[in-house]
Design a protein around this motif. Structure first.
Motif, PDB file in Angstrom:
ATOM      1  N   GLU A 116     -17.003  49.808  58.680  1.00 45.02           N
ATOM      2  CA  GLU A 116     -18.051  49.959  59.689  1.00 45.02           C
ATOM      3  C   GLU A 116     -17.680  50.920  60.815  1.00 45.02           C
ATOM      4  OE1 GLU A 116     -17.069  46.258  62.737  1.00 45.02           O
ATOM      5  OE2 GLU A 116     -19.006  46.394  61.756  1.00 45.02           O
ATOM      6  N   GLN A 117     -16.403  51.231  60.989  1.00 44.57           N
ATOM      7  CA  GLN A 117     -16.010  52.140  62.068  1.00 44.57           C
ATOM      8  C   GLN A 117     -15.991  53.606  61.637  1.00 44.57           C
ATOM      9  OE1 GLN A 117     -12.315  50.330  63.388  1.00 44.57           O
ATOM     10  NE2 GLN A 117     -13.378  49.142  64.948  1.00 44.57           N
ATOM     11  N   GLY A 118     -16.122  53.860  60.352  1.00 44.23           N
ATOM     12  CA  GLY A 118     -16.303  55.211  59.836  1.00 44.23           C
ATOM     13  C   GLY A 118     -15.315  56.220  60.370  1.00 44.23           C
ATOM     14  N   GLY A 119     -15.861  57.395  60.770  1.00 47.59           N
ATOM     15  CA  GLY A 119     -15.033  58.488  61.246  1.00 47.59           C
ATOM     16  C   GLY A 119     -14.360  58.202  62.569  1.00 47.59           C
ATOM     17  N   TYR A 120     -14.916  57.281  63.354  1.00 46.81           N
ATOM     18  CA  TYR A 120     -14.231  56.885  64.588  1.00 46.81           C
ATOM     19  C   TYR A 120     -12.816  56.399  64.264  1.00 46.81           C
ATOM     20  CZ  TYR A 120     -18.762  56.866  67.055  1.00 46.81           C
ATOM     21  OH  TYR A 120     -19.963  57.225  67.614  1.00 46.81           O
ATOM     22  N   ARG A 121     -12.727  55.520  63.290  1.00 47.59           N
ATOM     23  CA  ARG A 121     -11.425  54.969  62.914  1.00 47.59           C
ATOM     24  C   ARG A 121     -10.528  56.033  62.291  1.00 47.59           C
ATOM     25  NH1 ARG A 121      -9.742  49.817  62.804  1.00 47.59           N
ATOM     26  NH2 ARG A 121      -7.728  49.467  61.804  1.00 47.59           N
ATOM     27  N   SER A 122     -11.110  56.894  61.444  1.00 46.25           N
ATOM     28  CA  SER A 122     -10.310  57.932  60.788  1.00 46.25           C
ATOM     29  C   SER A 122      -9.612  58.808  61.816  1.00 46.25           C
ATOM     30  CB  SER A 122     -11.195  58.791  59.885  1.00 46.25           C
ATOM     31  OG  SER A 122     -11.756  58.020  58.842  1.00 46.25           O
ATOM     32  N   LEU A 123     -10.350  59.234  62.858  1.00 46.77           N
ATOM     33  CA  LEU A 123      -9.764  60.121  63.861  1.00 46.77           C
ATOM     34  C   LEU A 123      -8.710  59.400  64.706  1.00 46.77           C
ATOM     35  CD1 LEU A 123      -9.574  62.790  65.328  1.00 46.77           C
ATOM     36  CD2 LEU A 123     -11.574  62.154  66.684  1.00 46.77           C
ATOM     37  N   ILE A 124      -9.020  58.204  65.158  1.00 48.41           N
ATOM     38  CA  ILE A 124      -8.078  57.483  66.019  1.00 48.41           C
ATOM     39  C   ILE A 124      -6.841  57.057  65.232  1.00 48.41           C
ATOM     40  CG2 ILE A 124      -7.745  55.456  67.474  1.00 48.41           C
ATOM     41  CD1 ILE A 124      -9.573  57.620  68.662  1.00 48.41           C
ATOM     42  N   GLU A 125      -7.033  56.579  64.024  1.00 53.39           N
ATOM     43  CA  GLU A 125      -5.913  56.050  63.237  1.00 53.39           C
ATOM     44  C   GLU A 125      -5.031  57.163  62.682  1.00 53.39           C
ATOM     45  OE1 GLU A 125      -5.844  52.050  60.725  1.00 53.39           O
ATOM     46  OE2 GLU A 125      -6.931  53.651  59.686  1.00 53.39           O
ATOM     47  N   ARG A 126      -5.651  58.226  62.158  1.00 52.76           N
ATOM     48  CA  ARG A 126      -4.882  59.270  61.492  1.00 52.76           C
ATOM     49  C   ARG A 126      -4.326  60.313  62.442  1.00 52.76           C
ATOM     50  NH1 ARG A 126      -8.980  61.073  56.693  1.00 52.76           N
ATOM     51  NH2 ARG A 126      -9.547  62.469  58.398  1.00 52.76           N
ATOM     52  N   SER A 127      -5.001  60.521  63.586  1.00 53.61           N
ATOM     53  CA  SER A 127      -4.628  61.641  64.451  1.00 53.61           C
ATOM     54  C   SER A 127      -4.210  61.220  65.858  1.00 53.61           C
ATOM     55  CB  SER A 127      -5.794  62.643  64.527  1.00 53.61           C
ATOM     56  OG  SER A 127      -6.165  63.087  63.237  1.00 53.61           O
ATOM     57  N   PHE A 128      -5.029  60.406  66.522  1.00 59.99           N
ATOM     58  CA  PHE A 128      -4.697  60.040  67.895  1.00 59.99           C
ATOM     59  C   PHE A 128      -3.527  59.068  67.975  1.00 59.99           C
ATOM     60  CE2 PHE A 128      -5.122  57.252  71.607  1.00 59.99           C
ATOM     61  CZ  PHE A 128      -5.071  58.186  72.631  1.00 59.99           C
ATOM     62  N   LYS A 129      -3.488  58.076  67.114  1.00 60.93           N
ATOM     63  CA  LYS A 129      -2.446  57.052  67.200  1.00 60.93           C
ATOM     64  C   LYS A 129      -1.038  57.652  67.061  1.00 60.93           C
ATOM     65  CE  LYS A 129      -1.428  52.357  65.536  1.00 60.93           C
ATOM     66  NZ  LYS A 129      -0.068  52.460  65.012  1.00 60.93           N
ATOM     67  N   PRO A 130      -0.758  58.494  66.050  1.00 63.07           N
ATOM     68  CA  PRO A 130       0.580  59.111  65.981  1.00 63.07           C
ATOM     69  C   PRO A 130       0.883  59.956  67.213  1.00 63.07           C
ATOM     70  CG  PRO A 130      -0.584  59.375  63.900  1.00 63.07           C
ATOM     71  CD  PRO A 130      -1.583  58.868  64.886  1.00 63.07           C
ATOM     72  N   PHE A 131      -0.135  60.643  67.734  1.00 60.30           N
ATOM     73  CA  PHE A 131       0.044  61.466  68.927  1.00 60.30           C
ATOM     74  C   PHE A 131       0.400  60.612  70.139  1.00 60.30           C
ATOM     75  CE2 PHE A 131      -2.116  62.921  72.814  1.00 60.30           C
ATOM     76  CZ  PHE A 131      -1.496  64.136  73.028  1.00 60.30           C
ATOM     77  N   ALA A 132      -0.278  59.477  70.289  1.00 65.56           N
ATOM     78  CA  ALA A 132      -0.091  58.634  71.470  1.00 65.56           C
ATOM     79  C   ALA A 132       1.191  57.813  71.415  1.00 65.56           C
ATOM     80  CB  ALA A 132      -1.288  57.694  71.629  1.00 65.56           C
ATOM     81  N   GLU A 133       1.778  57.690  70.224  1.00 66.98           N
ATOM     82  CA  GLU A 133       2.960  56.840  70.077  1.00 66.98           C
ATOM     83  C   GLU A 133       4.267  57.619  70.092  1.00 66.98           C
ATOM     84  OE1 GLU A 133       2.104  54.592  66.542  1.00 66.98           O
ATOM     85  OE2 GLU A 133       1.170  52.966  67.698  1.00 66.98           O
ATOM     86  N   VAL A 134       4.192  58.934  70.311  1.00 65.85           N
ATOM     87  CA  VAL A 134       5.426  59.710  70.458  1.00 65.85           C
ATOM     88  C   VAL A 134       6.167  59.205  71.690  1.00 65.85           C
ATOM     89  CG1 VAL A 134       6.376  61.995  70.917  1.00 65.85           C
ATOM     90  CG2 VAL A 134       4.488  61.741  69.302  1.00 65.85           C
ATOM     91  N   LYS A 135       7.407  58.781  71.521  1.00 65.95           N
ATOM     92  CA  LYS A 135       8.148  58.138  72.615  1.00 65.95           C
ATOM     93  C   LYS A 135       8.667  59.137  73.651  1.00 65.95           C
ATOM     94  CE  LYS A 135       7.666  54.072  70.777  1.00 65.95           C
ATOM     95  NZ  LYS A 135       6.721  53.116  71.408  1.00 65.95           N
ATOM     96  N   ARG A 136       8.939  60.365  73.230  1.00 64.00           N
ATOM     97  CA  ARG A 136       9.546  61.335  74.128  1.00 64.00           C
ATOM     98  C   ARG A 136       8.652  61.618  75.328  1.00 64.00           C
ATOM     99  NH1 ARG A 136       9.461  65.044  70.966  1.00 64.00           N
ATOM    100  NH2 ARG A 136       7.859  66.413  71.854  1.00 64.00           N
ATOM    101  N   GLY A 137       9.152  61.273  76.514  1.00 64.10           N
ATOM    102  CA  GLY A 137       8.434  61.566  77.742  1.00 64.10           C
ATOM    103  C   GLY A 137       7.242  60.675  78.014  1.00 64.10           C
TER     104      GLY A 137
END
Length: 484
Positions: A116-137
């Motif tokens: 039900e979350q469609g492309g919203y989930r695809s973008l956040i899960e595949r792209s934003f989440k790895p970006f936001a979880e980078v520990k450096r800085g």
């Protein structure tokens, strides 16, 4: 849909996603067209094989490397493309522009009714989440979605983020010239204000700030911003630098048999030079304010009346770009490559042909650059064979659905929205190979802008001010840019 205020951010809790709120009404019960669904699930290997089979001069290995390219700054893009042809029947998919932080999820039928979350989930899960979880800085703080328009999609993104991260997410406005905003930057850290007037630091933010984002979001931030402003200045919200980025990257692509196709473009044009370039293009041209979007600042000129109307206007910025106009064959710009004209939709029952464009949204993932959403828009009036002096070319060529009302609020004409469903898609006359070409053109233009963004920063992430000014010497723009 949660409605926020300018002054206070809204806290979106996990479990609050409601699919009925985050899609246009006409998309709720739409069924994705089988051909588009097939395209979205086509493996990169099969896609590459098909493309290289139709384009034997393309280097297969280089194309593979491009589709698996690791985007550094322009991680989420949406290109506007048109389907054109020549008198000899040579068809092309042409890039009109590529947008940083694009819209599109609310117009995309669900590919899987059980997701039900469609492309919203695809973008956040595949792209934003790895970006936001980078520990450096990474600083301590909350997550946020900041936006200046398109509340429907941004509420959907915030609700999806809350579910994926299993924590509350702030939804905050960040509008241009807002005297009492709910977002601010202090020493490079984004802060948002809650309903108790308490400011909260943000460790990572999903950004949908599209109107002059560089005048309130610094280039260098301690908060991780998806996409950062440098992606906008490098071409994602700067048509002038984008055209130069395409030209530079095309020189690199040439040995591989690849090319970004765009209208012929003249850069760095002052207002008083516009009539000269319009004349050179045969009297038909498109003049663009390089930093506007959502259909604003674009002027199609086909008649003397339209040119005179443009010359009477006053503008905030000093530089323009002029492009060849693609209209009907009888009134498209004359270029060294000949005349290109719109293929257009399949004629209607009244035998009218309408211009349409295609928005292809994609993002960088661990498995390469992947498509997220596709939709189309048609012009308000059918394409005429001959133009009279009083005709409005914009009504026949302009496809953007957004406009500003008298109160400065955004409104959307969804009557011209074309979904990728079983009904609308057939009227576009597009096939699988057209979708693949649109995807390749979007990937190439995205990488071109990403590479330009990398060029505009030093190894330590500092903005190359003089280099940027040499590319875009517009004093009005330079005064707006926040470096840190």
């Amino acid at each position: 849909m949660v409605t926020g205020t300018q002054r206070h951010a809204i806290l979106i809790q996990p479990g609050s996603f409601d699919s009925r709120q985050y899609w246009y009404e006409k998309a709720h019960n739409a069924t994705i067209h089988p051909l588009l669904n097939f395209f979205l699930n086509l493996s990169q290997e099969r896609l590459i094989q098909r493309y290289c089979h139709l384009h034997p001069s393309v280097d297969l290995k280089i194309l593979h490397d491009l589709l698996t390219y690791d985007l550094q700054f322009f991680r989420w893009s949406g290109a506007d493309l048109i389907n054109v042809t020549s008198a000899e029947g040579k068809r092309q998919i042409v890039v009109i522009e590529n947008n940083s932080c694009p819209s599109g999820q609310k117009s995309m039928p669900l590919a899987d009714e059980h997701q039900e979350q469609g492309g919203y989930r695809s973008l956040i899960e595949r792209s934003f989440k790895p970006f936001a979880e980078v520990k450096r800085g990474l600083i301590n703080g909350a997550l946020a979605v900041i936006y200046d328009k398109n509340e429907m999609e941004n509420t959907g993104y915030a609700a999806t983020m809350a579910d994926i991260f299993n924590e509350p997410v702030f939804l905050a406005t960040f509008r241009d010239q807002d005297p009492d905003t709910s977002s601010r930057f202090i020493d490079g850290i984004l802060e948002v204000r809650d309903e108790k007037d308490v400011w909260h630091p943000i460790r990572a933010a999903f950004r949908y700030v599209t109107q002059k984002p560089w005048n309130r979001i610094p280039i260098q931030t301690k908060t991780r911003i998806f996409n950062p402003v440098i992606a906008c200045l490098a071409g994602g919200r700067n048509k002038l630098v984008a055209s130069k980025a395409y030209d530079i990257f095309n020189a690199e692509l040439a040995p591989a048999g690849l090319h970004i196709y765009t209208p012929d473009t003249i850069w760095d044009v002052s207002k008083n030079e516009v009539p000269i370039w319009v004349k050179k293009l045969g009297g038909q041209a498109v003049v663009k304010v390089p930093y506007s979007n959502a259909g604003l600042g674009v002027y199609t000129i086909v008649t003397k009346k339209e040119l005179d109307a443009f010359m009477r206007l006053d503008f905030e910025y000093d530089k323009f770009i002029v492009q060849s106009l693609i209209g009907n064959f009888q009134w498209s710009s004359k270029t060294p490559h000949g005349r290109m004209y719109h293929v257009g939709m399949v004629p209607s029952s009244k035998e009218h042909t309408f211009v349409f464009d295609v928005r292809m949204m994609l993002s960088g993932t661990a498995k390469g650059i992947r498509p997220l959403a596709v939709y189309s828009r048609r012009a308000a009036a059918p394409l005429k064979g001959k133009i009279s002096p009083d005709d409005s070319s914009w009504s026949m060529l302009g496809t953007n659905l957004s406009s500003l009302d008298q109160n400065g609020e955004w409104q959307t004409d969804t009557s011209r929205l074309l979904l990728m469903d079983r009904r609308d898609f057939n009227s576009l006359g597009l096939g699988l190979d057209d979708l693949i070409e649109a995807y390749i053109q979007t990937v190439l233009s995205t990488i071109a802008i990403d590479k330009m963004a990398q060029t505009l920063l030093t190894q330590r992430g500092r903005f190359r001010h003089k280099l940027f000014q040499s590319l875009d010497d517009d004093p009005a723009l330079m005064k707006q840019i926040l470096v840190d």
